[in-house]
Design an enzyme around this catalytic site. Structure first.
Site, PDB file in Angstrom:
ATOM      1  N   MET A  17       0.835  -1.201   0.000  1.00 33.09           N
ATOM      2  CA  MET A  17       0.000   0.000   0.000  1.00 33.09           C
ATOM      3  C   MET A  17       0.872   1.254   0.000  1.00 33.09           C
ATOM      4  O   MET A  17       1.558   1.544   0.979  1.00 33.09           O
ATOM      5  CB  MET A  17      -0.935  -0.011   1.210  1.00 33.09           C
ATOM      6  N   SER A  18       0.849   1.989  -1.115  1.00 36.18           N
ATOM      7  CA  SER A  18       1.645   3.209  -1.239  1.00 36.18           C
ATOM      8  C   SER A  18       0.903   4.442  -0.764  1.00 36.18           C
ATOM      9  O   SER A  18       1.490   5.519  -0.646  1.00 36.18           O
ATOM     10  CB  SER A  18       2.058   3.414  -2.698  1.00 36.18           C
ATOM     11  N   GLY A  19      -0.402   4.311  -0.520  1.00 34.60           N
ATOM     12  CA  GLY A  19      -1.204   5.459  -0.142  1.00 34.60           C
ATOM     13  C   GLY A  19      -1.993   6.036  -1.291  1.00 34.60           C
ATOM     14  O   GLY A  19      -2.791   6.957  -1.109  1.00 34.60           O
ATOM     15  N   ASP A  22      -4.732   3.214  -6.438  1.00 34.26           N
ATOM     16  CA  ASP A  22      -4.605   1.873  -7.010  1.00 34.26           C
ATOM     17  C   ASP A  22      -4.302   0.819  -5.952  1.00 34.26           C
ATOM     18  O   ASP A  22      -4.971  -0.222  -5.881  1.00 34.26           O
ATOM     19  CB  ASP A  22      -3.514   1.858  -8.091  1.00 34.26           C
ATOM     20  N   SER A  23      -3.298   1.066  -5.127  1.00 37.14           N
ATOM     21  CA  SER A  23      -2.945   0.077  -4.104  1.00 37.14           C
ATOM     22  C   SER A  23      -4.029  -0.021  -3.034  1.00 37.14           C
ATOM     23  O   SER A  23      -4.261  -1.093  -2.473  1.00 37.14           O
ATOM     24  CB  SER A  23      -1.592   0.420  -3.472  1.00 37.14           C
ATOM     25  N   CYS A 110      13.758   0.379  -8.309  1.00 36.88           N
ATOM     26  CA  CYS A 110      12.989   0.274  -7.067  1.00 36.88           C
ATOM     27  C   CYS A 110      12.154  -1.006  -7.047  1.00 36.88           C
ATOM     28  O   CYS A 110      12.137  -1.734  -6.056  1.00 36.88           O
ATOM     29  CB  CYS A 110      12.085   1.500  -6.925  1.00 36.88           C
ATOM     30  N   GLY A 134      -0.779  -2.691  -6.824  1.00 39.67           N
ATOM     31  CA  GLY A 134      -1.710  -1.966  -7.683  1.00 39.67           C
ATOM     32  C   GLY A 134      -1.164  -1.673  -9.059  1.00 39.67           C
ATOM     33  O   GLY A 134      -1.703  -0.814  -9.773  1.00 39.67           O
ATOM     34  N   CYS A 206       9.659   9.982  -7.609  1.00 39.39           N
ATOM     35  CA  CYS A 206       9.131  10.328  -6.286  1.00 39.39           C
ATOM     36  C   CYS A 206      10.106  11.119  -5.442  1.00 39.39           C
ATOM     37  O   CYS A 206       9.698  11.997  -4.681  1.00 39.39           O
ATOM     38  CB  CYS A 206       8.689   9.058  -5.556  1.00 39.39           C
TER      39      CYS A 206
END
Length: 377
Positions: A17-19, A22-23, A110, A134, A206
């Protein structure tokens, strides 16, 4: 959703979960389908400096969004501090690549290291049978194991950035959104009453503030800002530059030099050792073949033998924004290489060349990072 994951209801699945929307939708749909979902978020870089940055991931507000989403979904959630790993394996590598005159893709690195290697180990330690993300790609079962395919939504496809996924990793990974268009995912987020339904997508790199990548490089590798010559392909010195890390193959703007012919000039090569930026006409950017390093293969092993013999037909994608073009997987001096049927423009070392199957153009066969480009003329 059960068919997309391919595991019995109740199976433990870790959701990365990236926030982002999608995730978050991935985790919510898995939980709704009856899986034992554990949310995991990685803190990858300085969260204090990133809180106000819009369109980022894995820091600041995004971590808070992931935590709140997990609470709303009703799943346990963990935040792992991977800042030092990310700095060493992604940011430092990013700076070193520019220092070598390459054009790196940190998102690939990454996924290759922190996310699909280190995080998968965490998922297994948590007793999970799979990890879901996601990403917009599809995982399909083939006669010889799982295959990686382009997303159904061509505008969202992320297969170019996941070519380095290994067979072992692909066996453990799941991509529930790969068959869905982005508007449908946002619609699901709204239907599930998720607070991130209207959150903007992540953009650019990012960890690069305001898109100014040389700010990061100058801090980590100040020698990259040493001045040098801008040299024409014919050997003439046309001017000076303020550091090789400020240039990429195919660049036209910002050169502030003329070749005396009135024709526009482009960066055709970066000689980092000599601190030279080589420029020439646009036609000098055409590439007919390229060699690969750190290659990863997801297709049938027999294809490598074919490459050593007569070559294996492939579709080659040399930029994430370009469609794959016909070529042949071959060997040049014993090194994996790709010969292109039609020359491609502005092929840069450090970028990825991702290979797809001509008989099934959505299937990812593998790929590698471009080491050298053989110009057409």
């Amino acid at each position: 959703m059960r068919a997309a994951v391919g595991l019995p209801t109740g199976t433990r699945v870790v959701a990365a979960m990236s926030g982002g929307v999608d995730s978050t939708v991935t985790a919510a749909l898995l939980a709704k389908a009856g899986y034992d979902v554990v949310g995991v978020t990685l803190q990858l870089y300085d969260h204090g400096a990133a809180i106000q940055k819009k369109g980022a991931c894995c820091a600041g507000q995004d971590i808070l969004d992931a935590r709140q989403a997990a609470e709303a979904i009703g799943i346990p959630h963990y935040v792992l501090d991977y800042e030092s790993r990310f700095k060493q394996q992604v940011i430092e590598d990013f700076a070193d690549a520019y220092l070598r005159g390459e054009t790196p893709i940190p998102c690939v690195r990454c996924n290759q290291t922190v996310k699909f290697r280190d995080l998968l180990d965490v998922a297994r330690d948590l007793g999970a049978e799979a990890m879901a993300t996601g990403h917009y790609v599809r995982r399909e079962d083939g006669p010889n194991g799982p295959q990686l395919h382009r997303a159904a939504d061509a505008n969202r496809d992320q297969s170019y950035f996941l070519f380095a996924t290994t067979r072992e990793q692909l066996d453990f990974l799941r991509f529930p959104l790969g068959s869905l268009p982005k508007p449908a995912v946002r619609g699901m987020a709204a239907e599930l009453d998720l607070s991130v339904a209207d959150k903007p997508d992540s953009q650019d790199i990012c960890f690069v503030p305001e898109g100014k990548y040389h700010t990061i490089i100058d801090r980590l590798r100040p020698q990259g800002a040493e001045a040098g010559d801008i040299v024409h392909m014919d050997g003439r010195t046309l001017g000076r530059h303020e550091g090789v890390t400020r240039y990429t193959i195919g660049q036209r703007r910002g050169l502030k030099v003329g070749g005396g012919t009135g024709e526009p000039l482009f960066v055709t090569k970066i000689d980092a050792d000599r601190r030279q930026v080589i420029v020439g006409p646009r036609e000098a950017l055409l590439t007919r073949a390229l060699t690969l390093k750190e290659d990863n293969w997801l297709g049938e092993e027999a294809a490598i033998a074919e490459a050593a013999d007569a070559g294996r037909a492939v579709l080659a994608r040399v930029r994430s924004t370009r469609e794959p073009v016909p070529g042949r997987l071959t060997l040049i001096d014993g090194q994996i290489a790709v010969a292109l049927d039609t020359p491609e423009e502005s092929v840069a070392p450090g970028q990825a060349c991702v290979l797809y199957a001509p008989e099934d153009p959505t299937r990812v066969l593998g790929g590698g990072f471009i080491e050298t480009a053989v110009r057409a003329a």
